[in-house]
Design a protein around this motif. Structure first.
Motif, PDB file in Angstrom:
ATOM      1  N   ARG A  60     -10.342  -4.049   0.225  1.00  0.00           N
ATOM      2  CA  ARG A  60      -8.987  -3.238  -0.206  1.00  0.00           C
ATOM      3  C   ARG A  60      -7.556  -4.112   0.361  1.00  0.00           C
ATOM      4  N   GLU A  61      -6.841  -4.362  -0.798  1.00  0.00           N
ATOM      5  CA  GLU A  61      -5.901  -5.124  -0.286  1.00  0.00           C
ATOM      6  C   GLU A  61      -4.691  -3.826  -0.086  1.00  0.00           C
ATOM      7  N   GLU A  62      -3.694  -4.127   1.007  1.00  0.00           N
ATOM      8  CA  GLU A  62      -2.951  -3.294   1.354  1.00  0.00           C
ATOM      9  C   GLU A  62      -1.609  -4.181   1.412  1.00  0.00           C
ATOM     10  N   GLY A  63      -0.660  -3.459   0.691  1.00  0.00           N
ATOM     11  CA  GLY A  63       0.759  -3.983   0.732  1.00  0.00           C
ATOM     12  C   GLY A  63       1.630  -3.937   1.931  1.00  0.00           C
ATOM     13  N   GLU A  64       1.094  -2.709   2.879  1.00  0.00           N
ATOM     14  CA  GLU A  64       1.920  -2.421   3.957  1.00  0.00           C
ATOM     15  C   GLU A  64       1.855  -3.584   5.135  1.00  0.00           C
TER      16      GLU A  64
ATOM     17  N   LEU B  73       4.194 -14.436   3.652  1.00  0.00           N
ATOM     18  CA  LEU B  73       3.433 -13.495   4.551  1.00  0.00           C
ATOM     19  C   LEU B  73       2.376 -12.851   3.253  1.00  0.00           C
ATOM     20  N   SER B  74       3.091 -12.212   2.319  1.00  0.00           N
ATOM     21  CA  SER B  74       2.180 -11.754   0.979  1.00  0.00           C
ATOM     22  C   SER B  74       1.105 -12.690   0.662  1.00  0.00           C
ATOM     23  N   GLU B  75       1.623 -14.057   0.396  1.00  0.00           N
ATOM     24  CA  GLU B  75       0.575 -15.016  -0.182  1.00  0.00           C
ATOM     25  C   GLU B  75      -0.335 -15.513   0.696  1.00  0.00           C
ATOM     26  N   LEU B  76      -0.259 -15.630   2.103  1.00  0.00           N
ATOM     27  CA  LEU B  76      -1.264 -15.904   3.091  1.00  0.00           C
ATOM     28  C   LEU B  76      -1.939 -14.738   3.028  1.00  0.00           C
ATOM     29  N   TYR B  77      -1.504 -13.602   3.316  1.00  0.00           N
ATOM     30  CA  TYR B  77      -2.485 -12.251   3.219  1.00  0.00           C
ATOM     31  C   TYR B  77      -3.413 -12.071   2.095  1.00  0.00           C
ATOM     32  N   SER B  78      -2.733 -12.314   0.831  1.00  0.00           N
ATOM     33  CA  SER B  78      -3.664 -12.025  -0.462  1.00  0.00           C
ATOM     34  C   SER B  78      -4.667 -13.155  -0.242  1.00  0.00           C
ATOM     35  N   ASN B  79      -4.431 -14.376   0.212  1.00  0.00           N
ATOM     36  CA  ASN B  79      -5.268 -15.482   0.075  1.00  0.00           C
ATOM     37  C   ASN B  79      -6.523 -15.301   1.119  1.00  0.00           C
ATOM     38  N   VAL B  80      -6.145 -14.788   2.441  1.00  0.00           N
ATOM     39  CA  VAL B  80      -7.049 -14.690   3.258  1.00  0.00           C
ATOM     40  C   VAL B  80      -8.192 -13.446   2.735  1.00  0.00           C
ATOM     41  N   LEU B  81      -7.552 -12.509   1.971  1.00  0.00           N
ATOM     42  CA  LEU B  81      -8.544 -11.596   1.263  1.00  0.00           C
ATOM     43  C   LEU B  81      -9.419 -12.135   0.091  1.00  0.00           C
TER      44      LEU B  81
END
Length: 365
Positions: A182-186, A211-219
């Protein structure tokens, strides 16, 4: 004779007694007798080949300086041996007096500890000589995400400082759980808010993008069954900010390599022709050119390239730790350089650090 045989067998396991004696210039009979007489040191397999009895535990002592960087921690781990691949069922991590770890280092220790516990190994984190460090980790939320089966010495903190002070200090974003399903924008917003509070509003849009791109790609590349985590720490003394995002899955390279030949044959050939480690070469391509994704859809695979381009404006560093290697992306003036380390101890997943020096004249980290 015993010490010579022990040293030789340590470096040359899997040989029979006659070969050991011949190589060392000894008679076979006394060598064989000595091997059989010291079953606490030597063990013999079903083919009559000898090796050393594995130690009861693998111990890694973290010491040497006040603040241990990821590079320091990797060196100490490599010196001790790979905990995940060791025959030892007991792994002890001991943090010595006056030594602390940077956030990037703590993220790797947390991930590795949890992965060891997940395999069924007994893990001990010993803070007996560094109790103040245990308090610091409690404040960061380290123990909130540490597998409950892991033993903490002298005792696991129960005060819950991370929950007590959560959100009270903009220089810290306590470790937050990342659910791979589950991806969270928080989480990116929390990291961005803290970063901007420490560095200034002019960084807001760029930092949020990174940070959003790094987070999304890790997921996207996780495929993990266990939770990951993210956090941020600002170090006032060094005017430095580190944000980390970690998961315990297959990793960026682990998810892209299986689809590379079929979906991106030109890239596959380029990597095959490269003199670099194949994983390093693939990550370089991902961050430089992009457009490589395990998902067959237009416009995918550009996130890490975008994050690198924004990091270039900050003259910042991005490090990407994969299964047994690490790629570091450095930005100085208009130059982008890559450095890497291979043959690291095994840590599954992807562990990314965005490392930024405030007021750095050239951004060199």
């Amino acid at each position: 004779m015993l010490e010579k045989i022990r040293d030789f067998v340590s470096q040359n396991p899997g040989l029979k007694a006659r070969t050991i004696a011949s190589r060392l210039g000894f008679e076979r009979s006394p060598v064989s007798a000595l091997l059989h007489a010291h079953k606490d040191i030597f063990q013999q397999d079903e083919s009559s080949c000898w090796s050393l009895v594995p130690p009861a535990e693998l111990r890694v002592e973290f010491s040497g300086k006040a603040w241990l960087t990821a590079k320091d921690v990797e060196k100490l781990l490599s010196k001790a041996g790979s905990p995940l691949d060791s025959p030892c069922q007991l792994v002890v991590f001991s943090l010595k007096e006056d030594s602390r770890m940077m956030l990037e280092s703590l993220a790797r220790l947390l991930a590795l500890s949890n992965q060891l516990a997940h395999t069924g190994k007994t893990v001990v984190l010993d803070f007996t000589e560094s109790r103040s460090t245990a308090t610091y980790l409690d404040r960061l939320g380290f123990f909130d995400h540490l597998n409950v089966a892991i033993q903490v010495l002298p005792k696991r903190p129960k005060r819950g400082l991370s929950k007590q002070y959560r959100g009270n200090n903009d220089s810290v974003v306590e470790f937050r759980a990342i659910d791979p399903a589950r991806e969270e924008g928080e989480i990116p917003r929390l990291l961005e808010r803290s970063f901007v509070s420490c560095a200034g509003k002019s960084y807001s849009v760029a930092v949020m993008t990174i940070l959003s791109e790094l987070y999304s790609n890790v997921l996207e590349h996780s495929a993990a069954s266990t939770l990951g985590f993210a956090g941020l720490q600002s170090y006032k003394a060094g005017r430095r900010i580190q944000a980390v995002i970690s998961d315990n899955g297959r990793g960026i390279v682990g998810t892209l390599e299986p689809v590379l030949q079929q979906r991106y044959p030109k890239v596959a050939q380029k990597i095959a022709d490269s003199k670099d480690h194949s994983g390093v070469a693939l990550l370089k391509e991902v961050f430089s050119a992009g457009r490589i994704s395990q998902v067959d859809a237009d416009g995918r695979g550009l996130g890490l390239k975008r994050s690198r381009e924004f990091a270039k404006k900050f003259r910042a560093r991005i490090s990407v730790r994969q299964r047994d290697f690490e790629l570091r992306i450095h930005h100085s003036n208009d130059e982008v350089t890559f450095t890497h380390d291979t043959n690291l101890v095994r840590i599954e997943g992807t562990h990314i650090c965005f490392d930024f020096m405030l007021d750095s004249p050239d951004g060199a980290l």
